[in-house]
Design a protein around this motif. Structure first.
Motif, mmCIF file in Angstrom:
data_model
loop_
_atom_site.group_PDB
_atom_site.id
_atom_site.type_symbol
_atom_site.label_atom_id
_atom_site.label_comp_id
_atom_site.label_asym_id
_atom_site.label_seq_id
_atom_site.Cartn_x
_atom_site.Cartn_y
_atom_site.Cartn_z
ATOM 1 N N PRO A 77 -0.767 6.976 12.350
ATOM 2 C CA PRO A 77 -1.689 7.165 13.484
ATOM 3 C C PRO A 77 -3.138 6.850 13.142
ATOM 4 C CG PRO A 77 -0.950 9.285 12.619
ATOM 5 C CD PRO A 77 -0.091 8.237 11.980
ATOM 6 N N SER A 78 -3.516 6.878 11.872
ATOM 7 C CA SER A 78 -4.895 6.574 11.498
ATOM 8 C C SER A 78 -5.242 5.111 11.732
ATOM 9 C CB SER A 78 -5.151 6.933 10.034
ATOM 10 O OG SER A 78 -4.415 6.084 9.168
ATOM 11 N N ASN A 107 -9.557 5.852 -1.027
ATOM 12 C CA ASN A 107 -9.401 6.064 0.416
ATOM 13 C C ASN A 107 -9.047 7.515 0.704
ATOM 14 O OD1 ASN A 107 -8.157 2.976 0.026
ATOM 15 N ND2 ASN A 107 -9.542 3.224 1.755
ATOM 16 N N GLU A 108 -9.884 8.182 1.483
ATOM 17 C CA GLU A 108 -9.570 9.551 1.886
ATOM 18 C C GLU A 108 -8.384 9.564 2.844
ATOM 19 O OE1 GLU A 108 -12.817 11.767 3.384
ATOM 20 O OE2 GLU A 108 -14.136 11.327 1.683
ATOM 21 N N VAL A 109 -8.336 8.567 3.733
ATOM 22 C CA VAL A 109 -7.230 8.450 4.689
ATOM 23 C C VAL A 109 -6.247 7.433 4.132
ATOM 24 C CG1 VAL A 109 -6.568 7.871 7.039
ATOM 25 C CG2 VAL A 109 -8.762 8.998 6.608
ATOM 26 N N LYS A 110 -5.075 7.887 3.792
ATOM 27 C CA LYS A 110 -4.100 7.017 3.131
ATOM 28 C C LYS A 110 -3.059 6.507 4.126
ATOM 29 C CE LYS A 110 -4.696 9.378 -1.285
ATOM 30 N NZ LYS A 110 -5.630 8.364 -1.800
ATOM 31 N N ALA A 117 -8.986 7.216 11.750
ATOM 32 C CA ALA A 117 -10.054 7.299 10.756
ATOM 33 C C ALA A 117 -9.917 6.308 9.605
ATOM 34 C CB ALA A 117 -10.116 8.718 10.201
ATOM 35 N N ARG A 118 -8.848 5.516 9.557
ATOM 36 C CA ARG A 118 -8.696 4.606 8.424
ATOM 37 C C ARG A 118 -9.811 3.565 8.395
ATOM 38 N NH1 ARG A 118 -6.215 3.730 3.373
ATOM 39 N NH2 ARG A 118 -6.210 1.483 3.007
ATOM 40 N N ASN A 119 -10.131 2.984 9.544
ATOM 41 C CA ASN A 119 -11.209 2.006 9.613
ATOM 42 C C ASN A 119 -12.465 2.700 10.131
ATOM 43 O OD1 ASN A 119 -12.894 -0.292 10.382
ATOM 44 N ND2 ASN A 119 -11.060 -1.501 10.067
ATOM 45 N N PRO A 120 -13.590 2.543 9.427
ATOM 46 C CA PRO A 120 -14.807 3.270 9.830
ATOM 47 C C PRO A 120 -15.257 3.004 11.261
ATOM 48 C CG PRO A 120 -15.071 2.325 7.635
ATOM 49 C CD PRO A 120 -13.789 1.776 8.186
ATOM 50 N N ASP A 121 -14.912 1.836 11.830
ATOM 51 C CA ASP A 121 -15.372 1.552 13.195
ATOM 52 C C ASP A 121 -14.551 2.275 14.256
ATOM 53 O OD1 ASP A 121 -13.029 -0.052 13.707
ATOM 54 O OD2 ASP A 121 -14.032 -1.774 12.813
ATOM 55 N N VAL A 141 0.864 -1.181 0.000
ATOM 56 C CA VAL A 141 0.000 0.000 0.000
ATOM 57 C C VAL A 141 0.902 1.232 0.000
ATOM 58 C CG1 VAL A 141 -1.894 1.197 1.140
ATOM 59 C CG2 VAL A 141 -1.722 -1.291 1.297
ATOM 60 N N THR A 142 0.783 2.029 -1.057
ATOM 61 C CA THR A 142 1.569 3.249 -1.201
ATOM 62 C C THR A 142 0.615 4.444 -1.281
ATOM 63 O OG1 THR A 142 1.575 3.296 -3.624
ATOM 64 C CG2 THR A 142 3.232 1.897 -2.540
ATOM 65 N N LEU A 143 1.176 5.629 -1.261
ATOM 66 C CA LEU A 143 0.339 6.826 -1.342
ATOM 67 C C LEU A 143 -0.339 6.951 -2.702
ATOM 68 C CD1 LEU A 143 2.593 9.431 0.507
ATOM 69 C CD2 LEU A 143 0.660 8.117 1.427
ATOM 70 N N ASP A 144 0.165 6.223 -3.697
ATOM 71 C CA ASP A 144 -0.350 6.363 -5.060
ATOM 72 C C ASP A 144 -1.369 5.303 -5.464
ATOM 73 O OD1 ASP A 144 1.343 8.568 -5.487
ATOM 74 O OD2 ASP A 144 3.010 7.246 -6.028
#
Length: 200
Positions: free
Chosen positions: A144-145, A82-85, A151-155, A74-77
């Motif tokens: 940290p997400s 995903n809004e939270v990368k 915020a990465r995982n909706p739960d 998983v890279t930034l590109d």
């Protein structure tokens, strides 16, 4: 002194309740992940994340990861939806051992363990809370997400980090940079073996 030590052992067992048959010890356990691109050494925190560490170690001692693979980068590109990368690489057990998995484990949240998703952290992959089994990921940079409340995982429950890379971060980054189709490494990076190299 003997009674004091016995009392300490009883309290440790009561509060931590490690999974049976894991080979868990009191203190960090060093594990070496040997891949086709080099070795990655992990310090597994059996004290602060006892059940997550015990779960990982029983897969290690059962040789489930031997012949496994790093299959996801998983890279930034490559996260267009995903809004939270994040930046991680993810591994799984030998495909021939998929059906041998143990039951899913309770989620040890970062606000309870104090082990956060910093650069080099190793953590268990999951879908819903309390669903992690054998797949794990390694953080590239601070993430940290992925912590509790992130915020990465909706739960918002985060993931269960249970250790960190102590040697081989260059190998982690090299794996992340390999050819991929979307987030799927092509070809995946083979895991030759995962072994416990030191117990403290």
């Amino acid at each position: 002194m003997r009674l004091r030590r016995l009392a300490a052992l009883i309290l440790t067992g009561f509060f931590l309740c490690p999974l049976a048959g894991s080979g868990q010890t009191e203190g960090p356990t060093l594990v070496t992940i040997a891949t086709g691109l080099g070795d990655i050494e992990i310090s597994v925190d059996t004290v602060r994340a006892p059940n997550t560490a015990a779960n990982f170690l029983r897969y290690v001692t059962g040789r489930h990861y031997d012949g496994g693979e790093f299959f996801r980068s998983v890279t930034l590109d490559n996260q267009p939806n995903n809004e939270v990368k994040i930046e991680v690489i993810q591994a799984r057990v030998n495909p021939d051992r998929i059906e041998d998995r143990f039951e899913a484990i309770p989620l040890e949240r970062t606000d309870a363990t104090g082990i956060y998703h910093i650069d080099g952290a190793i953590s268990m992959a999951r879908g819903a809370p309390n669903s992690a089994t054998s797949s794990f990921f390694i953080c590239i940079g601070n993430q940290p997400s992925l912590d509790f409340g992130g915020a990465r995982n909706p739960d918002g429950q985060g993931f269960a980090a249970f250790g960190r890379v102590t040697r081989g971060k260059d190998v982690v980054r090299l794996i992340q940079q390999q050819s991929a189709s979307g987030q799927q490494l092509e070809p995946p990076i083979q895991i030759e073996s995962v072994t416990v190299t030191r117990q403290e």
